[in-house]
Design a protein around this motif. Structure first.
Motif, mmCIF file in Angstrom:
data_model
loop_
_atom_site.group_PDB
_atom_site.id
_atom_site.type_symbol
_atom_site.label_atom_id
_atom_site.label_comp_id
_atom_site.label_asym_id
_atom_site.label_seq_id
_atom_site.Cartn_x
_atom_site.Cartn_y
_atom_site.Cartn_z
ATOM 1 N N PRO A 129 59.844 13.987 40.298
ATOM 2 C CA PRO A 129 60.675 13.012 39.919
ATOM 3 C C PRO A 129 62.140 13.066 40.334
ATOM 4 C CG PRO A 129 60.063 14.604 38.184
ATOM 5 C CD PRO A 129 59.271 14.965 39.432
ATOM 6 N N GLY A 130 62.496 14.300 41.124
ATOM 7 C CA GLY A 130 63.786 14.484 41.385
ATOM 8 C C GLY A 130 64.745 15.525 40.248
ATOM 9 N N TRP A 131 65.954 15.316 40.390
ATOM 10 C CA TRP A 131 66.713 16.171 39.438
ATOM 11 C C TRP A 131 66.532 15.487 37.932
ATOM 12 C CZ3 TRP A 131 69.578 20.436 39.006
ATOM 13 C CH2 TRP A 131 70.336 20.829 38.278
ATOM 14 N N ILE A 132 66.337 16.536 36.926
ATOM 15 C CA ILE A 132 66.298 16.131 35.392
ATOM 16 C C ILE A 132 67.323 16.920 34.813
ATOM 17 C CG2 ILE A 132 64.884 16.170 33.465
ATOM 18 C CD1 ILE A 132 62.426 15.668 35.242
ATOM 19 N N HIS A 133 68.164 16.474 34.225
ATOM 20 C CA HIS A 133 69.152 17.006 33.472
ATOM 21 C C HIS A 133 68.677 17.629 32.192
ATOM 22 C CE1 HIS A 133 72.927 17.393 31.044
ATOM 23 N NE2 HIS A 133 73.436 17.956 32.067
ATOM 24 N N THR A 134 68.669 19.031 32.241
ATOM 25 C CA THR A 134 68.173 19.798 31.103
ATOM 26 C C THR A 134 69.543 21.004 30.896
ATOM 27 O OG1 THR A 134 66.930 21.399 32.311
ATOM 28 C CG2 THR A 134 65.792 19.377 31.576
ATOM 29 N N THR A 135 69.169 21.463 29.697
ATOM 30 C CA THR A 135 70.327 22.715 29.264
ATOM 31 C C THR A 135 69.885 23.636 30.491
ATOM 32 O OG1 THR A 135 70.179 22.294 27.122
ATOM 33 C CG2 THR A 135 71.019 24.351 27.563
ATOM 34 N N ALA A 136 68.661 24.005 30.761
ATOM 35 C CA ALA A 136 68.488 25.182 31.898
ATOM 36 C C ALA A 136 68.927 24.678 33.161
ATOM 37 C CB ALA A 136 66.982 25.114 31.934
ATOM 38 N N SER A 137 68.595 23.313 33.488
ATOM 39 C CA SER A 137 69.273 23.132 35.028
ATOM 40 C C SER A 137 70.754 22.870 34.952
ATOM 41 C CB SER A 137 68.727 21.600 35.366
ATOM 42 O OG SER A 137 69.173 20.522 34.366
ATOM 43 N N GLU A 138 71.392 22.529 33.874
ATOM 44 C CA GLU A 138 72.644 22.611 33.643
ATOM 45 C C GLU A 138 73.459 23.830 33.947
ATOM 46 O OE1 GLU A 138 76.108 21.579 30.757
ATOM 47 O OE2 GLU A 138 74.659 20.215 30.641
ATOM 48 N N ALA A 139 72.754 25.018 33.163
ATOM 49 C CA ALA A 139 73.064 26.392 33.437
ATOM 50 C C ALA A 139 72.992 26.888 34.794
ATOM 51 C CB ALA A 139 72.279 27.207 32.408
ATOM 52 N N MET A 140 71.843 26.538 35.286
ATOM 53 C CA MET A 140 71.691 26.831 36.744
ATOM 54 C C MET A 140 72.830 26.383 37.936
ATOM 55 S SD MET A 140 68.481 26.122 39.248
ATOM 56 C CE MET A 140 69.058 24.170 39.680
ATOM 57 N N VAL A 141 73.214 25.233 37.646
ATOM 58 C CA VAL A 141 74.260 24.547 38.343
ATOM 59 C C VAL A 141 75.471 25.348 38.302
ATOM 60 C CG1 VAL A 141 75.672 22.422 38.930
ATOM 61 C CG2 VAL A 141 73.089 22.352 38.634
ATOM 62 N N LYS A 142 75.835 25.690 36.951
ATOM 63 C CA LYS A 142 77.295 26.296 36.749
ATOM 64 C C LYS A 142 76.921 27.586 37.252
ATOM 65 C CE LYS A 142 78.274 24.079 32.498
ATOM 66 N NZ LYS A 142 78.446 23.992 31.110
ATOM 67 N N ARG A 143 75.706 28.424 37.162
ATOM 68 C CA ARG A 143 75.608 29.658 38.010
ATOM 69 C C ARG A 143 75.826 29.659 39.387
ATOM 70 N NH1 ARG A 143 70.330 31.154 37.170
ATOM 71 N NH2 ARG A 143 69.752 31.101 39.612
ATOM 72 N N LEU A 144 75.067 28.533 39.874
ATOM 73 C CA LEU A 144 75.382 28.437 41.500
ATOM 74 C C LEU A 144 76.666 28.178 41.885
ATOM 75 C CD1 LEU A 144 72.044 26.574 42.337
ATOM 76 C CD2 LEU A 144 72.486 29.098 42.854
ATOM 77 N N ALA A 145 77.270 27.533 41.066
ATOM 78 C CA ALA A 145 78.785 27.241 41.408
ATOM 79 C C ALA A 145 79.896 28.249 41.210
ATOM 80 C CB ALA A 145 79.236 25.914 40.543
ATOM 81 N N ALA A 146 79.467 29.245 40.317
ATOM 82 C CA ALA A 146 80.111 30.330 39.979
ATOM 83 C C ALA A 146 79.930 31.235 41.229
ATOM 84 C CB ALA A 146 80.115 30.928 38.758
ATOM 85 N N HIS A 147 78.840 31.448 41.578
ATOM 86 C CA HIS A 147 78.394 32.234 42.723
ATOM 87 C C HIS A 147 79.032 32.038 44.349
ATOM 88 C CE1 HIS A 147 76.020 34.050 45.847
ATOM 89 N NE2 HIS A 147 75.949 35.164 45.113
#
Length: 161
Positions: free
Chosen positions: A143-161
């Motif tokens: 289905p592609g990207w699904i906005h969840t609490t976990a996916s949001e946390a992953m994006v924030k972690r990748l952005a911070a990295h």
């Protein structure tokens, strides 16, 4: 089926189980056969990742096994337990939910998840070839990207990295 009940889940239909385990999958299959007498469709939507960032070297054997159990083997186990009923009745449908990461893995974050979803896609294709002649459809949906609490946390972690 879920690891914990949802307030909106009808108690007579809900089965609490962790399908990432053999016992959990067996409990779900037994409940389905006991309560419904059979099965017409299986939609396997279990998935997720708890892998830390850091690429392949950051992943222990335990993390790899957990990701495979959740994202691949849960579907395989439920299919092994439920598909024989579909074969007996000569019809059924199986839908496995995969991920875009089966083709576009995020190596920094979800390599084990991506590998498991790629394996699920390959398994699903093979299963469709085997079961199609017996009247059972097998499809995979990414289905592609699904906005969840976990996916949001992953994006924030990748952005911070």
């Amino acid at each position: 089926t879920a690891r914990s009940p949802d307030a909106g889940s009808p108690a007579e239909l809900f089965v609490q189980a962790d399908v990432a385990t053999l016992d959990g999958a067996a409990n779900v299959a037994a409940a389905i056969i006991d309560r419904l007498g059979g099965i017409d469709i299986v939609i396997h939507s279990v998935g997720g990742s708890k892998s830390p960032g850091g690429g392949f070297a950051a992943l222990s054997d335990r993390i790899w096994q957990d990701e495979l159990n959740l994202n691949l083997l849960a579907a395989v186990r439920l299919d092994r337990l439920l598909v024989p009923r579909m074969i007996e009745q000569g019809s059924g449908a199986i839908v496995h939910i995969s991920s875009i990461q089966r083709r576009l893995p995020l190596h920094e974050s979800t390599i084990a998840y991506a590998a498991a979803k790629a394996a699920l896609s390959n398994y699903s294709k093979a299963l469709s070839k085997e079961l199609g002649p017996q009247g059972i459809r097998v499809n995979i949906v990414a289905p592609g990207w699904i906005h969840t609490t976990a996916s949001e946390a992953m994006v924030k972690r990748l952005a911070a990295h």
